[in-house]
Design a protein around this motif. Structure first.
Motif, mmCIF file in Angstrom:
data_model
loop_
_atom_site.group_PDB
_atom_site.id
_atom_site.type_symbol
_atom_site.label_atom_id
_atom_site.label_comp_id
_atom_site.label_asym_id
_atom_site.label_seq_id
_atom_site.Cartn_x
_atom_site.Cartn_y
_atom_site.Cartn_z
ATOM 1 N N GLY A 1 0.780 -1.236 0.000
ATOM 2 C CA GLY A 1 0.000 0.000 0.000
ATOM 3 C C GLY A 1 0.808 1.280 0.000
ATOM 4 O O GLY A 1 0.242 2.370 0.114
ATOM 5 N N PHE A 2 2.122 1.197 -0.156
ATOM 6 C CA PHE A 2 2.967 2.391 -0.052
ATOM 7 C C PHE A 2 2.830 3.289 -1.285
ATOM 8 O O PHE A 2 2.392 2.867 -2.350
ATOM 9 C CB PHE A 2 4.426 1.996 0.154
ATOM 10 N N SER A 3 3.245 4.530 -1.116
ATOM 11 C CA SER A 3 3.256 5.516 -2.202
ATOM 12 C C SER A 3 4.605 6.209 -2.248
ATOM 13 O O SER A 3 5.307 6.313 -1.232
ATOM 14 C CB SER A 3 2.156 6.569 -2.000
ATOM 15 N N VAL A 4 4.965 6.699 -3.443
ATOM 16 C CA VAL A 4 6.171 7.514 -3.625
ATOM 17 C C VAL A 4 5.763 8.795 -4.328
ATOM 18 O O VAL A 4 5.132 8.752 -5.389
ATOM 19 C CB VAL A 4 7.250 6.771 -4.422
ATOM 20 N N ILE A 5 6.109 9.931 -3.724
ATOM 21 C CA ILE A 5 5.759 11.239 -4.267
ATOM 22 C C ILE A 5 7.028 12.071 -4.413
ATOM 23 O O ILE A 5 7.938 11.962 -3.574
ATOM 24 C CB ILE A 5 4.768 11.981 -3.328
ATOM 25 N N VAL A 6 7.111 12.887 -5.447
ATOM 26 C CA VAL A 6 8.192 13.860 -5.574
ATOM 27 C C VAL A 6 7.571 15.243 -5.527
ATOM 28 O O VAL A 6 6.491 15.484 -6.078
ATOM 29 C CB VAL A 6 8.994 13.656 -6.874
ATOM 30 N N SER A 7 8.249 16.171 -4.854
ATOM 31 C CA SER A 7 7.677 17.497 -4.631
ATOM 32 C C SER A 7 8.784 18.531 -4.530
ATOM 33 O O SER A 7 9.937 18.205 -4.212
ATOM 34 C CB SER A 7 6.837 17.495 -3.348
ATOM 35 N N ASN A 8 8.414 19.787 -4.789
ATOM 36 C CA ASN A 8 9.346 20.893 -4.595
ATOM 37 C C ASN A 8 9.207 21.511 -3.220
ATOM 38 O O ASN A 8 9.944 22.433 -2.868
ATOM 39 C CB ASN A 8 9.125 21.959 -5.665
ATOM 40 N N THR A 9 8.252 21.020 -2.436
ATOM 41 C CA THR A 9 8.073 21.447 -1.044
ATOM 42 C C THR A 9 8.070 20.205 -0.153
ATOM 43 O O THR A 9 8.068 19.073 -0.638
ATOM 44 C CB THR A 9 6.753 22.214 -0.856
ATOM 45 N N THR A 10 8.029 20.424 1.130
ATOM 46 C CA THR A 10 8.016 19.299 2.066
ATOM 47 C C THR A 10 6.632 18.678 2.194
ATOM 48 O O THR A 10 6.485 17.666 2.881
ATOM 49 C CB THR A 10 8.486 19.771 3.451
ATOM 50 N N LYS A 11 5.643 19.256 1.532
ATOM 51 C CA LYS A 11 4.278 18.742 1.606
ATOM 52 C C LYS A 11 4.004 17.808 0.439
ATOM 53 O O LYS A 11 4.172 18.185 -0.720
ATOM 54 C CB LYS A 11 3.282 19.897 1.592
ATOM 55 N N LYS A 12 3.559 16.610 0.742
ATOM 56 C CA LYS A 12 3.318 15.617 -0.301
ATOM 57 C C LYS A 12 2.169 16.019 -1.222
ATOM 58 O O LYS A 12 2.148 15.681 -2.402
ATOM 59 C CB LYS A 12 3.052 14.240 0.322
ATOM 60 N N ASN A 13 1.203 16.767 -0.700
ATOM 61 C CA ASN A 13 0.059 17.168 -1.520
ATOM 62 C C ASN A 13 0.422 18.204 -2.584
ATOM 63 O O ASN A 13 -0.362 18.464 -3.492
ATOM 64 C CB ASN A 13 -1.060 17.712 -0.631
ATOM 65 N N ASP A 14 1.607 18.799 -2.457
ATOM 66 C CA ASP A 14 2.073 19.750 -3.469
ATOM 67 C C ASP A 14 2.822 19.062 -4.598
ATOM 68 O O ASP A 14 3.227 19.730 -5.558
ATOM 69 C CB ASP A 14 3.005 20.793 -2.826
ATOM 70 N N GLY A 15 3.031 17.776 -4.462
ATOM 71 C CA GLY A 15 3.896 17.082 -5.403
ATOM 72 C C GLY A 15 3.179 16.253 -6.433
ATOM 73 O O GLY A 15 1.974 16.374 -6.660
ATOM 74 N N VAL A 16 3.937 15.390 -7.053
ATOM 75 C CA VAL A 16 3.465 14.504 -8.116
ATOM 76 C C VAL A 16 3.588 13.065 -7.632
ATOM 77 O O VAL A 16 4.639 12.658 -7.115
ATOM 78 C CB VAL A 16 4.286 14.702 -9.405
ATOM 79 N N LEU A 17 2.525 12.318 -7.792
ATOM 80 C CA LEU A 17 2.529 10.913 -7.389
ATOM 81 C C LEU A 17 3.270 10.079 -8.423
ATOM 82 O O LEU A 17 2.874 9.989 -9.579
ATOM 83 C CB LEU A 17 1.093 10.402 -7.232
ATOM 84 N N CYS A 18 4.379 9.484 -8.000
ATOM 85 C CA CYS A 18 5.139 8.605 -8.890
ATOM 86 C C CYS A 18 4.576 7.193 -8.903
ATOM 87 O O CYS A 18 4.560 6.535 -9.945
ATOM 88 C CB CYS A 18 6.600 8.549 -8.456
ATOM 89 N N PHE A 19 4.150 6.726 -7.737
ATOM 90 C CA PHE A 19 3.666 5.355 -7.639
ATOM 91 C C PHE A 19 2.748 5.215 -6.432
ATOM 92 O O PHE A 19 2.997 5.785 -5.369
ATOM 93 C CB PHE A 19 4.835 4.377 -7.497
ATOM 94 N N LYS A 20 1.675 4.445 -6.607
ATOM 95 C CA LYS A 20 0.764 4.102 -5.525
ATOM 96 C C LYS A 20 0.409 2.631 -5.656
ATOM 97 O O LYS A 20 -0.136 2.193 -6.676
ATOM 98 C CB LYS A 20 -0.501 4.962 -5.599
ATOM 99 N N ASP A 21 0.734 1.838 -4.627
ATOM 100 C CA ASP A 21 0.444 0.404 -4.664
ATOM 101 C C ASP A 21 -1.040 0.171 -4.393
ATOM 102 O O ASP A 21 -1.532 0.427 -3.297
ATOM 103 C CB ASP A 21 1.301 -0.324 -3.629
ATOM 104 N N ARG A 22 -1.722 -0.332 -5.420
ATOM 105 C CA ARG A 22 -3.129 -0.694 -5.282
ATOM 106 C C ARG A 22 -3.394 -2.155 -5.644
ATOM 107 O O ARG A 22 -4.511 -2.631 -5.470
ATOM 108 C CB ARG A 22 -3.994 0.200 -6.171
ATOM 109 N N ASN A 23 -2.381 -2.834 -6.164
ATOM 110 C CA ASN A 23 -2.609 -4.178 -6.703
ATOM 111 C C ASN A 23 -1.709 -5.261 -6.119
ATOM 112 O O ASN A 23 -2.002 -6.452 -6.267
ATOM 113 C CB ASN A 23 -2.427 -4.165 -8.226
ATOM 114 N N PHE A 24 -0.612 -4.898 -5.478
ATOM 115 C CA PHE A 24 0.310 -5.907 -4.981
ATOM 116 C C PHE A 24 -0.318 -6.720 -3.848
ATOM 117 O O PHE A 24 -1.135 -6.221 -3.078
ATOM 118 C CB PHE A 24 1.607 -5.276 -4.481
ATOM 119 N N THR A 25 0.105 -7.974 -3.776
ATOM 120 C CA THR A 25 -0.272 -8.857 -2.673
ATOM 121 C C THR A 25 0.994 -9.333 -1.977
ATOM 122 O O THR A 25 2.119 -9.031 -2.401
ATOM 123 C CB THR A 25 -1.062 -10.070 -3.185
#
Length: 337
Positions: free
Chosen positions: A110-134
């Motif tokens: 269920g982990f996510s990886v985000i890249v951002s120009n600020t310390t806030k994840k909501n300001d960034g771009v989602l690189c990956f979101k696990d929705r299918n792994f088991t």
């Protein structure tokens, strides 16, 4: 055929030599809920220390967050807005085989990886979101392709919305033994060797690390919807090719050169190999021609010697006497008859 394979092998070595660098190595790191006992030294910095040979808690090479938390968040500060190509994550295993039976696999789901120009994840771009792994399919380590401009790389996981998917842990954890961010440490450059410069018309967040321009829509973080103005601000537009390479500009010419550097190197090696082969063949042909010429000269000398003997038959007195005797005997025989 061997020449072609050797050239391709040389090109492969050249590409490996100019691969992206780990721009997160020993950079400043932070996490939301660090382990309370600082004596164990499981702090956020462990995930970017360049060590990942011991994946156990006792190895001193992994970041481990506190227990009983519904949110896990970790980030690394690259120090500047840099061009990122991919992100490598090595999760804790306690040095046991990875898979459904490993007790740390449920914490990775269920982990996510985000890249951002600020310390806030909501300001960034989602690189990956696990929705299918088991538990059976989640890889470790994992490589995530994320060509973006950013200063911060953020690892995020949560256990806030029950019920959780099958196999998920009850709480969220940072158990990162290594996070490597590969890209260009030189701002304003792209390409595998990070040597091709951008121009003033190609601003940050508008150019791709591999090819320069691109068009990409930002994927919304964790399924949340954003307003149209935010999407408009985060949409990346393609820049005309005329803005990328200007042949009248020395930098443009150098950009063209660096783009085709591996091809030029391959052709150069092939030409050298062919020249060596042709030189060796020419030398062998010259040696063979000299040997044939010498042999022909010897044969001519022998033929000349034989010809001289036959041409001088009539000058040889002994041969003339034999001829006269033969002629006389024939004459006597004819007369008797």
């Amino acid at each position: 055929m061997d020449i072609i394979w050797n050239a391709l092998f040389f090109q492969r070595l050249l590409c490996l030599a100019i691969a992206y660098e780990n721009i997160a190595l020993n950079k400043q790191a932070w996490e939301r809920y660090p382990w309370k006992n600082e004596m164990l030294d499981w702090g956020a910095q462990r995930a970017v220390d360049g060590r990942k040979s011991n994946l156990a808690a006792s190895g001193g090479e992994c970041t481990i967050s506190d227990n009983g938390k519904s949110i896990a968040e970790w980030r690394v500060d690259l120090g500047n807005i840099l061009n990122i190509n991919r992100i490598f994550i090595q999760h804790r295993t306690d040095n046991f085989p990875w898979g459904a039976k490993n007790k740390h696999a449920p914490r990775f789901l269920g982990f996510s990886v985000i890249v951002s120009n600020t310390t806030k994840k909501n300001d960034g771009v989602l690189c990956f979101k696990d929705r299918n792994f088991t538990l059976e399919t989640i890889p470790n380590p994992i490589n995530i392709t994320c060509p973006n401009f950013a200063r911060y790389v953020i690892f995020y996981n949560n256990r806030t919305n029950r019920p959780f998917p099958a196999g998920y842990s009850d709480y969220a954890y940072n158990e990162l033994c290594e996070v490597e961010v590969f890209g260009c440490s030189k701002f304003g450059h792209y390409g595998e060797n990070c040597s091709i410069p951008w121009y003033e018309n190609c601003q940050p967040c508008l150019c791709d690390i591999e090819s320069g321009p691109r068009l990409r829509n930002v994927e919304e973080y964790d399924g949340q919807q954003s307003n149209k103005s935010q999407k408009a601000n985060l949409t990346w537009n393609k820049i005309p090719n005329t803005h990328l390479i200007r042949l009248g500009d020395p930098d443009g010419l150098s950009s063209v050169f660096y783009s085709f550097a591996p091809l030029f190197a391959t052709l150069f090696v092939i030409s050298i190999v062919f020249n060596i082969i042709f030189t060796i063949r020419e030398c062998r042909n010259k040696v063979r021609f000299k040997d044939q010429k010498k042999s022909k000269a010897k044969n001519q000398q022998r033929m000349t010697a034989d010809t001289d003997i036959h041409e001088n038959i009539y000058e040889n007195t002994e041969y003339q006497e034999l001829t006269e005797v033969k002629t006389t005997e024939n004459y006597i025989y004819d007369k008797i008859r």
